[in-house]
Write a protein that holds these residues in place. Structure first.
Motif, mmCIF file in Angstrom:
data_model
loop_
_atom_site.group_PDB
_atom_site.id
_atom_site.type_symbol
_atom_site.label_atom_id
_atom_site.label_comp_id
_atom_site.label_asym_id
_atom_site.label_seq_id
_atom_site.Cartn_x
_atom_site.Cartn_y
_atom_site.Cartn_z
ATOM 1 N N SER A 39 0.831 -1.207 0.000
ATOM 2 C CA SER A 39 0.000 0.000 0.000
ATOM 3 C C SER A 39 0.865 1.257 0.000
ATOM 4 O O SER A 39 0.572 2.236 -0.701
ATOM 5 C CB SER A 39 -0.915 0.021 1.225
ATOM 6 O OG SER A 39 -1.777 -1.098 1.231
ATOM 7 N N ALA A 40 1.945 1.217 0.783
ATOM 8 C CA ALA A 40 2.840 2.370 0.861
ATOM 9 C C ALA A 40 3.471 2.680 -0.493
ATOM 10 O O ALA A 40 3.570 3.839 -0.895
ATOM 11 C CB ALA A 40 3.925 2.117 1.900
ATOM 12 N N LEU A 41 3.876 1.645 -1.209
ATOM 13 C CA LEU A 41 4.498 1.843 -2.519
ATOM 14 C C LEU A 41 3.509 2.458 -3.503
ATOM 15 O O LEU A 41 3.859 3.369 -4.266
ATOM 16 C CB LEU A 41 5.033 0.522 -3.058
ATOM 17 C CG LEU A 41 5.832 0.607 -4.373
ATOM 18 C CD1 LEU A 41 7.042 1.526 -4.218
ATOM 19 C CD2 LEU A 41 6.276 -0.787 -4.812
ATOM 20 N N ASN A 42 2.263 1.990 -3.472
ATOM 21 C CA ASN A 42 1.234 2.552 -4.351
ATOM 22 C C ASN A 42 0.972 4.017 -4.024
ATOM 23 O O ASN A 42 0.801 4.847 -4.923
ATOM 24 C CB ASN A 42 -0.061 1.750 -4.233
ATOM 25 C CG ASN A 42 0.041 0.378 -4.887
ATOM 26 O OD1 ASN A 42 0.816 0.194 -5.830
ATOM 27 N ND2 ASN A 42 -0.719 -0.580 -4.385
ATOM 28 N N ILE A 43 0.928 4.328 -2.735
ATOM 29 C CA ILE A 43 0.732 5.722 -2.321
ATOM 30 C C ILE A 43 1.884 6.582 -2.811
ATOM 31 O O ILE A 43 1.692 7.668 -3.360
ATOM 32 C CB ILE A 43 0.597 5.827 -0.789
ATOM 33 C CG1 ILE A 43 -0.720 5.196 -0.322
ATOM 34 C CG2 ILE A 43 0.678 7.292 -0.328
ATOM 35 C CD1 ILE A 43 -0.819 5.041 1.176
ATOM 36 N N PHE A 44 3.105 6.080 -2.623
ATOM 37 C CA PHE A 44 4.289 6.849 -3.014
ATOM 38 C C PHE A 44 4.312 7.140 -4.511
ATOM 39 O O PHE A 44 4.737 8.214 -4.944
ATOM 40 C CB PHE A 44 5.557 6.086 -2.613
ATOM 41 C CG PHE A 44 6.817 6.888 -2.806
ATOM 42 C CD1 PHE A 44 7.211 7.811 -1.860
ATOM 43 C CD2 PHE A 44 7.590 6.728 -3.944
ATOM 44 C CE1 PHE A 44 8.361 8.577 -2.044
ATOM 45 C CE2 PHE A 44 8.737 7.479 -4.137
ATOM 46 C CZ PHE A 44 9.120 8.408 -3.186
ATOM 47 N N LYS A 45 3.838 6.174 -5.302
ATOM 48 C CA LYS A 45 3.830 6.352 -6.759
ATOM 49 C C LYS A 45 2.791 7.378 -7.214
ATOM 50 O O LYS A 45 2.937 7.965 -8.293
ATOM 51 C CB LYS A 45 3.563 5.010 -7.445
ATOM 52 C CG LYS A 45 4.732 4.033 -7.375
ATOM 53 C CD LYS A 45 4.362 2.719 -8.055
ATOM 54 C CE LYS A 45 5.532 1.745 -8.040
ATOM 55 N NZ LYS A 45 5.168 0.442 -8.679
ATOM 56 N N ASN A 46 1.758 7.576 -6.409
ATOM 57 C CA ASN A 46 0.637 8.414 -6.850
ATOM 58 C C ASN A 46 0.474 9.715 -6.085
ATOM 59 O O ASN A 46 -0.378 10.529 -6.445
ATOM 60 C CB ASN A 46 -0.667 7.605 -6.746
ATOM 61 C CG ASN A 46 -0.707 6.443 -7.727
ATOM 62 O OD1 ASN A 46 -0.785 6.632 -8.929
ATOM 63 N ND2 ASN A 46 -0.638 5.220 -7.197
ATOM 64 N N GLU A 47 1.271 9.903 -5.040
ATOM 65 C CA GLU A 47 1.151 11.108 -4.227
ATOM 66 C C GLU A 47 2.511 11.803 -4.121
ATOM 67 O O GLU A 47 3.552 11.163 -4.239
ATOM 68 C CB GLU A 47 0.657 10.775 -2.804
ATOM 69 C CG GLU A 47 -0.696 10.106 -2.748
ATOM 70 C CD GLU A 47 -1.848 11.064 -2.956
ATOM 71 O OE1 GLU A 47 -1.613 12.294 -2.899
ATOM 72 O OE2 GLU A 47 -2.976 10.594 -3.174
ATOM 73 N N THR A 48 2.476 13.099 -3.891
ATOM 74 C CA THR A 48 3.706 13.820 -3.553
ATOM 75 C C THR A 48 4.031 13.543 -2.090
ATOM 76 O O THR A 48 3.206 13.792 -1.216
ATOM 77 C CB THR A 48 3.532 15.335 -3.769
ATOM 78 O OG1 THR A 48 3.263 15.575 -5.143
ATOM 79 C CG2 THR A 48 4.796 16.080 -3.364
ATOM 80 N N VAL A 49 5.209 13.009 -1.833
ATOM 81 C CA VAL A 49 5.636 12.691 -0.468
ATOM 82 C C VAL A 49 6.984 13.369 -0.216
ATOM 83 O O VAL A 49 7.909 13.237 -1.017
ATOM 84 C CB VAL A 49 5.760 11.169 -0.260
ATOM 85 C CG1 VAL A 49 6.335 10.863 1.127
ATOM 86 C CG2 VAL A 49 4.397 10.492 -0.425
ATOM 87 N N HIS A 50 7.086 14.089 0.895
ATOM 88 C CA HIS A 50 8.320 14.803 1.204
ATOM 89 C C HIS A 50 9.221 14.048 2.171
ATOM 90 O O HIS A 50 10.426 14.330 2.244
ATOM 91 C CB HIS A 50 8.000 16.184 1.783
ATOM 92 C CG HIS A 50 7.292 17.079 0.813
ATOM 93 N ND1 HIS A 50 5.941 17.337 0.880
ATOM 94 C CD2 HIS A 50 7.732 17.743 -0.276
ATOM 95 C CE1 HIS A 50 5.584 18.139 -0.109
ATOM 96 N NE2 HIS A 50 6.647 18.400 -0.821
ATOM 97 N N LEU A 51 8.655 13.106 2.940
ATOM 98 C CA LEU A 51 9.462 12.310 3.873
ATOM 99 C C LEU A 51 8.695 11.052 4.233
ATOM 100 O O LEU A 51 7.462 11.079 4.333
ATOM 101 C CB LEU A 51 9.789 13.116 5.141
ATOM 102 C CG LEU A 51 10.657 12.437 6.196
ATOM 103 C CD1 LEU A 51 11.616 13.458 6.849
ATOM 104 C CD2 LEU A 51 9.812 11.767 7.279
ATOM 105 N N LEU A 52 9.430 9.940 4.421
ATOM 106 C CA LEU A 52 8.831 8.678 4.856
ATOM 107 C C LEU A 52 9.308 8.312 6.249
ATOM 108 O O LEU A 52 10.498 8.449 6.556
ATOM 109 C CB LEU A 52 9.219 7.520 3.922
ATOM 110 C CG LEU A 52 8.338 7.280 2.700
ATOM 111 C CD1 LEU A 52 8.759 8.208 1.579
ATOM 112 C CD2 LEU A 52 8.438 5.837 2.251
ATOM 113 N N VAL A 53 8.361 7.866 7.066
ATOM 114 C CA VAL A 53 8.683 7.183 8.325
ATOM 115 C C VAL A 53 8.310 5.730 8.081
ATOM 116 O O VAL A 53 7.139 5.406 7.892
ATOM 117 C CB VAL A 53 7.900 7.767 9.514
ATOM 118 C CG1 VAL A 53 8.225 6.992 10.788
ATOM 119 C CG2 VAL A 53 8.213 9.249 9.688
ATOM 120 N N LEU A 54 9.303 4.851 8.088
ATOM 121 C CA LEU A 54 9.124 3.513 7.531
ATOM 122 C C LEU A 54 9.552 2.424 8.518
ATOM 123 O O LEU A 54 10.704 2.370 8.932
ATOM 124 C CB LEU A 54 9.961 3.409 6.246
ATOM 125 C CG LEU A 54 9.962 2.114 5.466
ATOM 126 C CD1 LEU A 54 8.559 1.759 5.008
ATOM 127 C CD2 LEU A 54 10.893 2.238 4.264
#
Length: 231
Positions: A39-54
């Motif tokens: 789910s995180a990968l799909n979100i990252f591909k479709n949204e602008t993300v400035h930082l990840l807490v993973l």
């Protein structure tokens, strides 16, 4: 820091997501959450993300695999969470591309401080130092707000992409930017072109802003590294 920064928090524990979201939203971040790596990968591909807490331990796609996939396409800052405290695990997190890490259980207040520090470090140079930049006694003038470049008093006919590349170089004067960095800064992570197309834009820019494109004084090639702007 400019516009509101978007943080993607990925953890398989809903309670952790809720608490981290609450703390980060108090600091005026926009927070998106995911319970698994897919789910995180799909979100990252479709949204602008400035930082990840993973989180390191995730279902479907592990934190390590997710980090590798993201690093293959982006330099977005990543804070890794791990339940393991062994030195090898910390080293592994950094070696695969994480910028920072916290060991569970962690202080959410400390996480917020680390997020803020990493955001400031990563995005402090997102705009040129002034709206209008003048070089060499007026030989070259760049008006950022008007999206206008003037050479020897003449307004240049410049494409949107050419201007974006020039603006990216002006953001970090004197610093070498790789083709990948120029792609990400100028076009964003969703750009479908190849890194080498940057060379074409640079060639076109030199034809317009340089007195002698074969001996440039503004956009300098650093062999096997990238380009930098001097002036």
């Amino acid at each position: 820091m400019g516009k509101q920064k978007i943080i993607l928090v990925v953890d398989d524990e809903q309670k952790i997501l809720e608490v981290v979201r609450a703390y980060l939203e108090k600091e005026d971040y926009k927070v998106i959450t995911a319970l698994d790596g897919e789910s995180a990968l799909n979100i990252f591909k479709n949204e602008t993300v400035h930082l990840l807490v993973l989180d390191l331990m995730l279902p479907k796609i592990s934190g390590i695999e997710l980090c590798n996939k993201i690093r293959a396409r982006s330099t977005v800052p990543i804070i890794m969470l791990t339940a393991k405290s062994e030195e090898e695990d910390k080293i592994e997190g950094i070696s695969i591309g994480a910028d920072d890490y916290l060991t569970k259980p962690f202080s959410v207040r400390e996480l917020v401080v680390r997020v803020g520090a990493l955001i400031r470090r990563s995005y402090r140079n997102t705009e040129p130092l002034a709206d209008v930049l003048v070089f060499n006694g007026g030989d070259l003038k760049v008006d950022i707000k008007k999206i206008q470049v003037i050479k020897n008093g003449n307004i240049l006919n410049m494409t949107t992409y050419e201007f974006k590349i020039l603006k990216a170089l002006l953001t970090s004067p004197g610093q070498v930017l790789s083709r990948e960095e120029l792609v990400e800064r100028a076009f964003g992570m969703d750009y479908d072109g190849v890194d080498r197309t940057i060379d074409t834009y640079i060639k076109n820019l030199r034809q317009k802003i340089e007195d002698n494109p074969k001996e440039p004084r503004y956009i300098i090639t650093i062999y096997r590294m990238g380009y930098k702007f001097v002036g």
